[in-house]
Design a protein around this motif. Structure first.
Motif, short mmCIF file in Angstrom:
data_model
loop_
_atom_site.label_atom_id
_atom_site.label_comp_id
_atom_site.label_asym_id
_atom_site.label_seq_id
_atom_site.Cartn_x
_atom_site.Cartn_y
_atom_site.Cartn_z
N ALA A 147 0.84 -1.35 0.08
CA ALA A 147 -0.07 -0.04 -0.12
C ALA A 147 1.16 1.25 -0.24
CB ALA A 147 -1.10 -0.10 1.18
N PRO A 148 0.08 2.57 -0.32
CA PRO A 148 1.20 3.38 -0.17
C PRO A 148 1.47 3.83 0.84
CG PRO A 148 -0.88 4.06 -1.71
CD PRO A 148 -0.86 2.45 -1.15
N LEU A 149 0.71 3.49 2.02
CA LEU A 149 1.38 3.94 3.55
C LEU A 149 2.48 2.58 3.81
CD1 LEU A 149 -1.97 4.35 5.38
CD2 LEU A 149 0.10 5.75 5.16
N GLY A 150 2.54 1.46 3.15
CA GLY A 150 3.65 0.95 3.17
C GLY A 150 4.83 1.10 2.48
N GLN A 151 4.98 2.02 1.43
CA GLN A 151 5.91 2.58 0.90
C GLN A 151 6.45 3.81 2.00
OE1 GLN A 151 5.26 3.88 -2.98
NE2 GLN A 151 3.89 2.37 -3.49
N SER A 152 5.34 4.59 2.63
CA SER A 152 5.88 5.47 3.49
C SER A 152 6.59 4.98 4.65
CB SER A 152 4.70 6.40 3.80
OG SER A 152 4.26 6.86 2.78
N GLU A 153 5.99 3.94 5.12
CA GLU A 153 6.60 2.98 6.40
C GLU A 153 7.89 2.69 6.14
OE1 GLU A 153 4.20 0.17 8.92
OE2 GLU A 153 4.28 -0.33 6.89
N LEU A 154 8.15 2.08 4.89
CA LEU A 154 9.63 1.63 4.51
C LEU A 154 10.47 2.77 4.39
CD1 LEU A 154 10.76 -1.33 4.44
CD2 LEU A 154 8.27 -1.22 4.82
N PHE A 155 10.08 3.73 3.84
CA PHE A 155 10.98 5.06 3.62
C PHE A 155 11.17 5.51 4.63
CE2 PHE A 155 11.55 9.60 2.91
CZ PHE A 155 12.15 9.73 2.12
N ALA A 156 10.57 5.68 5.77
CA ALA A 156 10.66 6.22 7.09
C ALA A 156 11.88 5.10 7.86
CB ALA A 156 9.47 6.63 7.86
N LEU A 157 11.61 3.74 7.77
CA LEU A 157 12.28 2.99 8.25
C LEU A 157 14.05 3.01 7.80
CD1 LEU A 157 12.54 0.65 10.42
CD2 LEU A 157 12.01 -1.01 8.32
N GLY A 158 14.12 3.34 6.45
CA GLY A 158 15.11 3.45 5.91
C GLY A 158 15.98 4.37 6.34
N LYS A 159 15.34 5.78 6.63
CA LYS A 159 15.75 6.90 7.26
C LYS A 159 16.17 6.54 8.54
CE LYS A 159 14.03 10.79 6.68
NZ LYS A 159 13.27 11.98 6.83
N ARG A 160 15.69 5.76 9.24
CA ARG A 160 16.07 5.53 10.73
C ARG A 160 17.34 4.66 10.61
NH1 ARG A 160 12.44 6.71 14.63
NH2 ARG A 160 13.15 4.77 16.09
N PHE A 161 17.36 3.67 9.74
CA PHE A 161 18.64 2.88 9.54
C PHE A 161 19.75 3.66 9.38
CE2 PHE A 161 15.82 -0.46 10.57
CZ PHE A 161 16.69 -1.74 10.42
N GLY A 162 19.48 4.89 8.09
CA GLY A 162 20.66 5.52 7.82
C GLY A 162 21.02 6.43 9.11
N GLN A 163 20.22 6.91 9.70
CA GLN A 163 20.53 7.80 10.85
C GLN A 163 21.12 6.80 12.04
OE1 GLN A 163 16.85 9.17 11.97
NE2 GLN A 163 16.94 10.80 10.63
N ARG A 164 20.99 5.47 12.39
CA ARG A 164 21.28 4.80 13.20
C ARG A 164 22.84 4.38 12.83
NH1 ARG A 164 18.93 2.87 17.30
NH2 ARG A 164 16.80 3.11 16.24
N TYR A 165 22.93 4.04 11.54
CA TYR A 165 24.36 3.19 11.13
C TYR A 165 24.98 4.30 10.03
CZ TYR A 165 21.97 -0.64 13.18
OH TYR A 165 21.27 -1.40 14.03
N LYS A 166 24.74 5.61 10.19
CA LYS A 166 25.45 6.76 9.24
C LYS A 166 26.89 6.60 9.23
CE LYS A 166 25.34 11.52 8.00
NZ LYS A 166 24.39 12.78 8.36
#
Length: 469
Positions: free
Chosen positions: A133-152
């Motif tokens: 779903a579109p919200l699923g895309q937003s969900e994974l986009f936000a998770l990807g950002k969080r992973f980027g921040q955590r392991y930058k």
């Protein structure tokens, strides 16, 4: 409004719904409690507004000691991530249609609170079944950002040393793409510079459950294997839910049945995750939701996790892949060679649950059964918490050395390598050592059976003489 502003506004709305912040009716009380089993959005479990702490470097004091402070630096991340919010499967969409038809075509009057049903239409089209779903895309986009921040610090200058794996289902490919977009947004201002590594499609490791004939025949398609689930479905707790919910919907108690109530619960779950509200949720009270949550957990526990040894054993191709990839990265790291910094796999709840069981995570002292609902109110195995959409299991490897002035330190390189496991971004106790940080060599030995003795063909071979069930 310009197209750019509209896109920003829609993204804000999507993330607000994911965080449970947009609600217009009483259904909001359920979003905050995360009681929708595997249909629970990730950011109802994890607050997306919560600050993300970088985990690339830290100091660690082992419990109960005064002289073992270690300075740890991460060098490899290995992740297993479930796809984001998806549309219902075709089976459930058709059941939703059938309940609607039954209620609108019956001569029996609806209750006053059910008048909305006359104007309701199923928002889940058949041709979207099981798709992200579109919200699923937003969900994974936000998770990807969080992973980027955590392991930058680990990835920002080595953006080409990443591997992606997906299953044959489009929702995993779409989830990976959205995750990568969020990940790269944090790590690189130039999307072209970051690039997008083509994912490897591998059902052997990510959909092992569908390839294991013994599992499909003896557990997945065998009602006998789900005895506790069906006992609870026909037991006093669920019967009370059916009776109470039906009375709130319609004046005739005989119009709807148990399966209809379960379907209405699915409408509530999906509408709430998609739109932030659902009129169908008004028929359920808190106790009803808790009972249905346990009902769903019984199915996942017995079918996918600790109910039968086969469920965890069949996950060995994936467990082996995780540890073998880590072994390769570790070997090259110690030799000073280039190696993969991050391996990210996108799969399903049916992938994660057996792996949890293989690793010994979320195992309750007493099995979940039809007759111990009240005893299991504080259970560890709660699918809404550990198997929501975008659920993630992450292994992080660290090189750890004494922080200051430890005399006579002559440990080998292998003894300096430690590992953490994270589930949904929270560090968990690793069974191999009983701590959140373990020597990798100890963890590797603890799970050697799933890695070095994995014989998937033998595990999944049907033995008519010795049937597990």
């Amino acid at each position: 409004m310009s197209s750019a502003l509209l896109k920003v506004a829609l993204l804000w709305l999507a993330l607000a719904i994911l965080n449970g912040n947009v609600h217009a009716d009483s259904s909001s009380r359920f979003a905050l409690n995360s009681l929708f089993s595997t249909k629970t959005p990730y950011f109802w479990v994890k607050n997306n507004d919560e600050a993300v702490d970088e985990d690339s470097e830290f100091l660690y004091d082992a419990p109960g000691t005064t002289d073992s402070t270690k300075s740890c630096l991460s060098f490899h991340v290995s992740a297993l991530i479930r796809h984001g919010i998806r549309y219902p499967g075709l089976k459930w969409i058709k059941r939703m249609d059938a309940v609607y038809e039954k209620l609108t075509k019956s001569a029996v009057g609806l209750s006053q609170k059910s008048e909305f049903i006359k104007n309701w239409s199923n928002p889940f089209p058949h041709d979207k079944e099981h798709s992200l779903a579109p919200l699923g895309q937003s969900e994974l986009f936000a998770l990807g950002k969080r992973f980027g921040q955590r392991y930058k610090s680990l990835f920002e200058e080595e953006t080409d040393k990443i591997e992606y794996f997906i299953s044959s289902k489009s929702r995993t490919a779409d989830s990976r793409r959205a995750f990568h977009e969020g990940f790269s947004k944090i790590l690189s201002a130039d999307d072209d510079e970051f690039g997008d590594q083509a994912p490897v499609l591998d059902d052997k490791i990510l959909r092992f459950h569908s390839r294991c004939k013994k599992f499909v025949d003896q557990i997945e398609n065998n009602d006998t294997a789900l005895g506790e689930y069906f006992k609870f479905k026909n037991g006093p707790e669920m019967n009370q839910v059916y009776n109470d919910v039906i009375k709130r919907i319609v004046h005739d108690d005989d119009l709807l049945n148990a399966d209809d109530v379960i379907t209405i619960h699915q409408i509530c779950a999906f509408e709430l995750s998609f739109f932030g509200k659902s009129d169908w949720c008004q028929y359920f009270e808190q106790r009803d939701m808790e009972v249905i949550d346990y009902f769903n957990d019984l199915k996942h526990y017995w079918q996918k996790a600790y109910g039968y040894k086969l469920s965890s054993d069949m996950s060995c191709p994936l467990v082996r892949h995780i540890f073998q990839q880590i072994d390769i990265a570790l070997h090259d790291f110690e030799d000073g060679e280039d190696f993969t910094l991050g391996t990210f796999r996108f799969a399903h709840a049916e992938t994660l649950a057996p792996v949890y069981a293989a690793l010994g995570l979320y195992k309750d002292p007493e099995p979940l059964r039809a007759n111990n609902f009240e005893k299991q109110t504080t259970r560890q195995f709660r699918s809404s918490k550990i198997l929501p959409f975008a659920a993630n299991l992450v292994f992080v490897l660290y090189e750890c050395e004494p922080d200051v002035d430890m005399e006579d330190f002559e440990e080998s390189d292998e003894e300096n390598i430690y590992v953490k496991m994270f589930v949904n971004e929270e560090a968990v106790i690793i069974p191999a050592c009983g701590e959140i940080l373990c020597k990798y060599s100890d963890v590797r030995k603890y799970y050697f059976k799933h890695v070095d003795r994995c014989d998937f063909e033998k595990v999944c071979e049907i033995n008519k003489v010795h049937d597990e069930l």
